[in-house]
Each structure stands twice: as C-alpha cells, then as structure tokens.
Design an enzyme around this catalytic site. Sequence first.
Site, PDB file in Angstrom:
ATOM      1  N   GLU A  84       0.654  -4.721  15.446  1.00  0.00           N
ATOM      2  CA  GLU A  84       0.636  -6.221  15.597  1.00  0.00           C
ATOM      3  C   GLU A  84      -0.244  -6.921  14.613  1.00  0.00           C
ATOM      4  O   GLU A  84       0.120  -7.876  13.579  1.00  0.00           O
ATOM      5  CB  GLU A  84       0.450  -6.875  16.818  1.00  0.00           C
ATOM      6  N   VAL A  88      -9.803  -5.816   8.540  1.00  0.00           N
ATOM      7  CA  VAL A  88     -10.997  -5.347   8.207  1.00  0.00           C
ATOM      8  C   VAL A  88     -11.970  -6.616   7.486  1.00  0.00           C
ATOM      9  O   VAL A  88     -11.460  -7.133   6.620  1.00  0.00           O
ATOM     10  CB  VAL A  88     -11.040  -4.253   7.343  1.00  0.00           C
ATOM     11  N   GLY A  94     -12.498  -1.581   1.302  1.00  0.00           N
ATOM     12  CA  GLY A  94     -12.812  -0.621   0.232  1.00  0.00           C
ATOM     13  C   GLY A  94     -13.236   0.676   0.631  1.00  0.00           C
ATOM     14  O   GLY A  94     -13.814   1.751  -0.230  1.00  0.00           O
ATOM     15  N   GLY A  98      -9.334   0.196   6.955  1.00  0.00           N
ATOM     16  CA  GLY A  98      -8.004  -0.079   6.971  1.00  0.00           C
ATOM     17  C   GLY A  98      -6.923   1.159   7.253  1.00  0.00           C
ATOM     18  O   GLY A  98      -5.978   1.410   8.092  1.00  0.00           O
ATOM     19  N   ASN A 125       1.041 -11.960   0.625  1.00  0.00           N
ATOM     20  CA  ASN A 125      -0.242 -10.911   0.944  1.00  0.00           C
ATOM     21  C   ASN A 125       0.062  -9.723  -0.282  1.00  0.00           C
ATOM     22  O   ASN A 125       0.123  -8.841   0.259  1.00  0.00           O
ATOM     23  CB  ASN A 125      -0.543 -10.792   2.182  1.00  0.00           C
ATOM     24  N   TYR A 132      -0.184  -1.167   1.767  1.00  0.00           N
ATOM     25  CA  TYR A 132       0.735  -0.429   2.435  1.00  0.00           C
ATOM     26  C   TYR A 132       1.822   0.434   1.619  1.00  0.00           C
ATOM     27  O   TYR A 132       2.013   1.502   2.052  1.00  0.00           O
ATOM     28  CB  TYR A 132       1.487  -1.323   3.227  1.00  0.00           C
TER      29      TYR A 132
END
Length: 160
Positions: A84, A88, A94, A98, A125, A132
């Site tokens: 959901e 970070v 970096g 994540g 985004n 991803y």
Amino acid sequence: MTLIIRPARPDEAGLVLDFIRALADYEKLADHVVATEAEIAEALFGDNPRAFCDIAEWEGEPAGFSVWFYTYSTFSGRHGIWLEDLFVHPQHRGRGLGKALIAALAKRCVAEGLPRLAWWVLNWNEPSRVFYRSLGAKAQDEWTVKRLDGEALLRLAEKG
C-alpha cells in the site's frame, strides 16, 4: 553502515503516521490524510490486524517504511501481498532502503508460497517508476483502477 528491516512495534503508531504524512506530502496529497494515531494502532496492532508495517532503520534511526496486506486471487486460488505504501525519507534515499523493504516482502512471498507482490505508483512519479522497473516490476496497463468513496459509496450502500 547498518540497515535493518523489522516489523513496526505497537508503540510506533505515531511513527507510522508520521511516515504516512511524509509520503502524502511527497505525493502532493497531504490534505487526504485523515487517519489518526489510534486508527493506525488499531489497524496494525489491534486484536485482528488487517494491515502490516515494516520499518527500515538506518544506523538505528527509522528512515523508511512499508505498509502492506494480503490479497487473494481467485484465478490462481492463492493469496498475494499488496504494498500500500512505501516511503524513504529523502536524506536516506540512494542507500538501498526502498529496495530492501520491497525485497523483504518478496522474501515473504517466496517463503509463504505467494505468487505475487503488487502495488500502485502515481503516473507522474517517474523516479519511482524507474526504480520499480529496475527491480523487474511490470506495469499492468490493461487495468483501470476504479473506486467508490464518499457520496457515491453512501448512495450505492443505501439504494443497492
């Protein structure tokens, strides 16, 4: 440098809500956050939790979080996990936090025999979309998200 991914603790409902608010600020949705600390505590740590939260700690400091829950696919006849929220703090980006949060959920899926891990990402985004894709996630462009809420939800419930 130490990174730890761990479940959120019952005394951290306020921390989780702080992460939610920070994510909402980032997503330009701060005015949408109406959850209270008590509601977060009940959802995550009540008698029958339906949602779960992992905390990423960097050098002992909470630096990121994920909120997730189990889904079910009638086609596969098996559960999966829905991510959901993932966030970070900017000063900790970096460093792989994540990725570590998502990897922890992927490991849970594998350990529990769950065939999928899914989530949404806002179309604007692009940094997250690139991230991803780098993990191997694929867009599900053949689906359109629909939602009933507010007055429409109430009308249907009353007249349905």
